[in-house]
Design a protein around this motif. Structure first.
Motif, PDB file in Angstrom:
ATOM      1  N   ALA A   1       8.687  -1.784  -4.072  1.00 38.77           N
ATOM      2  CA  ALA A   1       7.450  -2.278  -4.698  1.00 38.77           C
ATOM      3  C   ALA A   1       6.476  -2.798  -3.649  1.00 38.77           C
ATOM      4  O   ALA A   1       5.271  -2.532  -3.711  1.00 38.77           O
ATOM      5  CB  ALA A   1       7.778  -3.371  -5.717  1.00 38.77           C
ATOM      6  N   TYR A   2       6.979  -3.553  -2.674  1.00 38.20           N
ATOM      7  CA  TYR A   2       6.118  -4.032  -1.586  1.00 38.20           C
ATOM      8  C   TYR A   2       5.444  -2.860  -0.867  1.00 38.20           C
ATOM      9  O   TYR A   2       4.286  -2.943  -0.458  1.00 38.20           O
ATOM     10  CB  TYR A   2       6.943  -4.814  -0.562  1.00 38.20           C
ATOM     11  CG  TYR A   2       7.279  -6.233  -0.943  1.00 38.20           C
ATOM     12  CD1 TYR A   2       6.325  -7.084  -1.493  1.00 38.20           C
ATOM     13  CD2 TYR A   2       8.560  -6.747  -0.715  1.00 38.20           C
ATOM     14  CE1 TYR A   2       6.639  -8.399  -1.828  1.00 38.20           C
ATOM     15  CE2 TYR A   2       8.884  -8.054  -1.041  1.00 38.20           C
ATOM     16  CZ  TYR A   2       7.922  -8.872  -1.599  1.00 38.20           C
ATOM     17  OH  TYR A   2       8.232 -10.164  -1.919  1.00 38.20           O
TER      18      TYR A   2
ATOM     19  N   GLY B 128       4.676  -0.046  -2.118  1.00 35.83           N
ATOM     20  CA  GLY B 128       3.864   0.776  -3.002  1.00 35.83           C
ATOM     21  C   GLY B 128       4.502   2.106  -3.326  1.00 35.83           C
ATOM     22  O   GLY B 128       3.813   3.096  -3.593  1.00 35.83           O
TER      23      GLY B 128
ATOM     24  N   GLN C 286      -1.683   6.152  -2.777  1.00 34.41           N
ATOM     25  CA  GLN C 286      -1.160   4.903  -3.343  1.00 34.41           C
ATOM     26  C   GLN C 286      -0.372   5.142  -4.623  1.00 34.41           C
ATOM     27  O   GLN C 286       0.634   4.489  -4.881  1.00 34.41           O
ATOM     28  CB  GLN C 286      -2.314   3.936  -3.653  1.00 34.41           C
ATOM     29  CG  GLN C 286      -3.183   3.592  -2.462  1.00 34.41           C
ATOM     30  CD  GLN C 286      -2.398   2.968  -1.327  1.00 34.41           C
ATOM     31  OE1 GLN C 286      -1.707   1.973  -1.526  1.00 34.41           O
ATOM     32  NE2 GLN C 286      -2.485   3.537  -0.146  1.00 34.41           N
ATOM     33  N   THR C 287      -0.856   6.080  -5.431  1.00 27.75           N
ATOM     34  CA  THR C 287      -0.289   6.260  -6.771  1.00 27.75           C
ATOM     35  C   THR C 287       0.680   7.410  -6.889  1.00 27.75           C
ATOM     36  O   THR C 287       1.444   7.497  -7.849  1.00 27.75           O
ATOM     37  CB  THR C 287      -1.427   6.491  -7.785  1.00 27.75           C
ATOM     38  OG1 THR C 287      -2.127   7.700  -7.430  1.00 27.75           O
ATOM     39  CG2 THR C 287      -2.408   5.338  -7.773  1.00 27.75           C
TER      40      THR C 287
ATOM     41  N   THR D 184      -4.627  -6.486  -3.257  1.00 28.98           N
ATOM     42  CA  THR D 184      -3.865  -5.243  -3.129  1.00 28.98           C
ATOM     43  C   THR D 184      -4.132  -4.340  -4.322  1.00 28.98           C
ATOM     44  O   THR D 184      -4.466  -4.818  -5.412  1.00 28.98           O
ATOM     45  CB  THR D 184      -2.355  -5.522  -3.033  1.00 28.98           C
ATOM     46  OG1 THR D 184      -1.944  -6.258  -4.195  1.00 28.98           O
ATOM     47  CG2 THR D 184      -2.033  -6.314  -1.785  1.00 28.98           C
ATOM     48  N   TYR D 185      -3.957  -3.053  -4.113  1.00 28.55           N
ATOM     49  CA  TYR D 185      -4.187  -2.113  -5.204  1.00 28.55           C
ATOM     50  C   TYR D 185      -3.003  -2.132  -6.165  1.00 28.55           C
ATOM     51  O   TYR D 185      -1.850  -2.222  -5.754  1.00 28.55           O
ATOM     52  CB  TYR D 185      -4.385  -0.694  -4.678  1.00 28.55           C
ATOM     53  CG  TYR D 185      -4.599   0.296  -5.804  1.00 28.55           C
ATOM     54  CD1 TYR D 185      -5.850   0.433  -6.393  1.00 28.55           C
ATOM     55  CD2 TYR D 185      -3.528   1.022  -6.325  1.00 28.55           C
ATOM     56  CE1 TYR D 185      -6.039   1.279  -7.475  1.00 28.55           C
ATOM     57  CE2 TYR D 185      -3.710   1.871  -7.398  1.00 28.55           C
ATOM     58  CZ  TYR D 185      -4.965   2.000  -7.974  1.00 28.55           C
ATOM     59  OH  TYR D 185      -5.146   2.835  -9.036  1.00 28.55           O
ATOM     60  N   SER D 186      -3.312  -2.034  -7.466  1.00 28.32           N
ATOM     61  CA  SER D 186      -2.279  -1.919  -8.491  1.00 28.32           C
ATOM     62  C   SER D 186      -2.864  -1.146  -9.668  1.00 28.32           C
ATOM     63  O   SER D 186      -4.059  -0.819  -9.690  1.00 28.32           O
ATOM     64  CB  SER D 186      -1.804  -3.304  -8.952  1.00 28.32           C
ATOM     65  OG  SER D 186      -2.831  -3.944  -9.693  1.00 28.32           O
ATOM     66  N   SER D 187      -2.034  -0.860 -10.653  1.00 33.33           N
ATOM     67  CA  SER D 187      -2.481  -0.089 -11.813  1.00 33.33           C
ATOM     68  C   SER D 187      -3.498  -0.845 -12.662  1.00 33.33           C
ATOM     69  O   SER D 187      -4.153  -0.262 -13.522  1.00 33.33           O
ATOM     70  CB  SER D 187      -1.272   0.298 -12.681  1.00 33.33           C
ATOM     71  OG  SER D 187      -0.587  -0.870 -13.119  1.00 33.33           O
TER      72      SER D 187
ATOM     73  N   LYS E   4       0.962   1.340   5.300  1.00 32.32           N
ATOM     74  CA  LYS E   4       0.906  -0.024   4.766  1.00 32.32           C
ATOM     75  C   LYS E   4       0.695  -1.102   5.833  1.00 32.32           C
ATOM     76  O   LYS E   4       0.621  -2.284   5.499  1.00 32.32           O
ATOM     77  CB  LYS E   4       2.199  -0.337   3.995  1.00 32.32           C
ATOM     78  CG  LYS E   4       2.361   0.501   2.722  1.00 32.32           C
ATOM     79  CD  LYS E   4       1.271   0.181   1.737  1.00 32.32           C
ATOM     80  CE  LYS E   4       1.429   0.964   0.449  1.00 32.32           C
ATOM     81  NZ  LYS E   4       0.363   0.645  -0.521  1.00 32.32           N
TER      82      LYS E   4
END
Length: 511
Positions: free
Chosen positions: A497-498, A500, A81-82, A56-59, A469
């Motif tokens: 959070a799940y 995004g 996403q961000t 999964t995408y994250s920072s 999602k």
């Protein structure tokens, strides 16, 4: 050849055994236009070579790899996403074509990123920063209770309500989304230029806004507000237990008000009879002080039949409203299963105290294995619940510090003794709508999110979950279709959070 389903499963089995040789790199492979099976193959290949490939995408991601996507397409996905501004170049994430990945696999180590590997993103024209900060989903925006554009949003919401009366849900939602955007603006709209590049403002909404800005009002809105149909539908749907379809049928039969129902001797069910009988009271707003008194009464009732239970005031009052049209409560118990069959015990206690003018209880009919991913996400939950009308002392606001007195002061009496002719303006009590909902503890975070509102905010959350999602969100659960599993949560923050999404507190969900 290994069947597709088997290959998907084997990804998760083997990924934990691969050793990371390049800890400074964190790669995300974009599935868009690539497909699940190819992404799974490339993920296994990368991990076997010692690369850290994230699911999964994250920072923490340093490289995003995609195939058959332009730089603009990948950047748009990343912005989604961000929540970043597309013009923000501060991100250190490398957007790379699949060639960089395949060359790195052949070399057995990360090759140097060259121009031919990099996906180019076209610069965007300068746009009003306020507009760029406005995201298209209401669940991405902070919407305060008080805003600067009620003179516009009130008009759009009249048109939204009228569209709902005419069974045009699409148009109703479009007007509400437009109004929601205006509510989130940090300034008053003074000209159409202020709306440039804002999302969700369709041509119809813009015509209405333009007319109000130029002339002070909209002829369409004023005509709708004064129309016989709008006024009649508003009066009839304002009756407890009456929906749009029933109200529309009555309107076509020539009925315009609750008095017409009485005059013509309409056949009414129990809820509608109570709705007509206590119509005047139920049209009055419920104050926060009254909600607090009812909260004390409900807490006393619940703890009397189930010690240790938890009660939460929900709806508009949880979002910070000072008035509302009803009062909602969510009830649970930390020990899963103890809440089963709780509602009849609560209503029996309330009836013994003479506090219920009307109540209808429904059982919990939700079964995760049957109603989860196969059931389309919507705003209808399946909890054990009670739709009720409380009998509340008129002096309740002055009794918030003494809920016991409030309970004892309410006169008792059987159902047959309660007639509308006994409830005059001088009465020492009033009728108030109260909804009681019982949730299992494991579903309490989802129920809390669902019952906090606003209605559009919840709708947008479900739309975001499904469209962005590939998840299914309800007041019971969150199901991830890609991973084929339920995502458990103990708090609202975990659910955001799940999904995004940045966590938005209840006070800023007034979309």
């Amino acid at each position: 050849m290994i069947p597709l389903k088997r290959r998907k499963v084997s990804l998760t089995v083997s990924q934990q055994n691969d050793t990371c040789r390049f800890p400074h790199l964190s790669i995300f492979i974009l599935e868009r236009k690539m497909g699940t099976s190819r992404r799974a193959f490339l993920t296994r290949l990368g991990r076997s070579k010692g690369f850290r490939i994230k699911e999964t995408y994250s920072s923490s991601i340093t490289h995003i790899v995609s195939e058959n996507n332009s730089g603009d397409e990948v950047q748009a996905w990343l912005d989604n996403q961000t929540g970043r501004d597309t013009n923000d170049t501060s991100s250190s994430v490398c957007l790379l074509d699949i060639r960089w990945f395949t060359e790195s696999m052949e070399a057995g180590h990360p090759v140097t990123v060259q121009d031919r590997h990099t996906l180019q993103v076209k610069p965007k024209p300068n746009i009003d920063p306020n507009a760029m900060l406005m995201k298209s989903y209401a669940c991405q925006r902070r919407t305060p209770l008080k805003h600067h554009n009620s003179f516009l949003t009130d008009a759009l919401e009249i048109l939204a309500q009228n569209a709902e009366y005419n069974d045009n849900e699409g148009r109703s939602v479009a007007f509400r989304r437009a109004a929601s955007v205006l509510k989130a603006l940090p300034h008053r709209v003074k000209s159409m230029e202020d709306l440039r590049s804002l999302p969700c403002l369709g041509e119809h909404s813009q015509r209405v806004i333009k007319e109000i800005l130029e002339d002070g009002s909209s002829r369409e809105v004023e005509s709708t507000r004064r129309s016989e149909q709008y006024q009649a539908m508003k009066a009839l749907t304002g009756i407890f237990g009456v929906g749009v379809r029933t109200a529309d049928r009555w309107f076509r039969e020539g009925l315009r008000s609750p008095d017409d129902l009485i005059r013509t001797g309409q056949q009414l069910n129990r809820a509608q009879q109570a709705g007509v009988q206590y119509y005047d009271d139920l049209q009055k707003p419920v104050t926060k002080a009254e909600a607090d008194v009812i909260s004390d009464i409900v807490e006393k009732a619940v703890h009397a039949v189930l010690p240790g239970a938890e009660i939460q005031l929900m709806g508009g009052f949880r979002r910070g409203k000072e008035v509302g049209h009803d009062v909602d409560f969510l009830i649970t118990h930390p020990e899963e299963g103890k809440e089963e069959g709780l509602m009849p015990k609560i209503t029996n206690w309330l009836e013994e105290q003479g506090l219920l003018l009307y109540q209808k209880t429904t059982r919990n009919s939700y079964l995760e294995k049957m109603d989860g991913p196969a059931r389309a996400p919507n705003n209808m939950d399946r909890f054990e619940r009670c739709f009720s009308i409380f009998k509340l002392q008129a002096s309740a606001e002055s009794c918030t510090s003494n809920s016991t007195a409030s309970v004892q002061d309410v006169s008792t009496g059987s159902e047959t003794e309660r007639h509308s002719d006994q409830h005059s303006e001088a009465s020492d009590w009033r009728a108030v709508r109260v909804d009681l909902v019982v949730s299992p503890y494991s579903q309490f975070a989802f129920a809390t999110l669902g019952w906090t509102g606003s209605k559009l905010f919840e709708r947008e959350l479900r739309r975001w979950a499904g469209q962005e999602k590939h998840m299914s969100l309800s007041s019971h659960a969150l199901y991830d279709s890609k991973q084929n599993l339920y995502l458990r949560a103990k708090t609202e923050e975990e659910i955001f959070a799940y999904l995004g999404l940045e966590f938005i507190p209840p006070s800023e969900r007034n979309a």
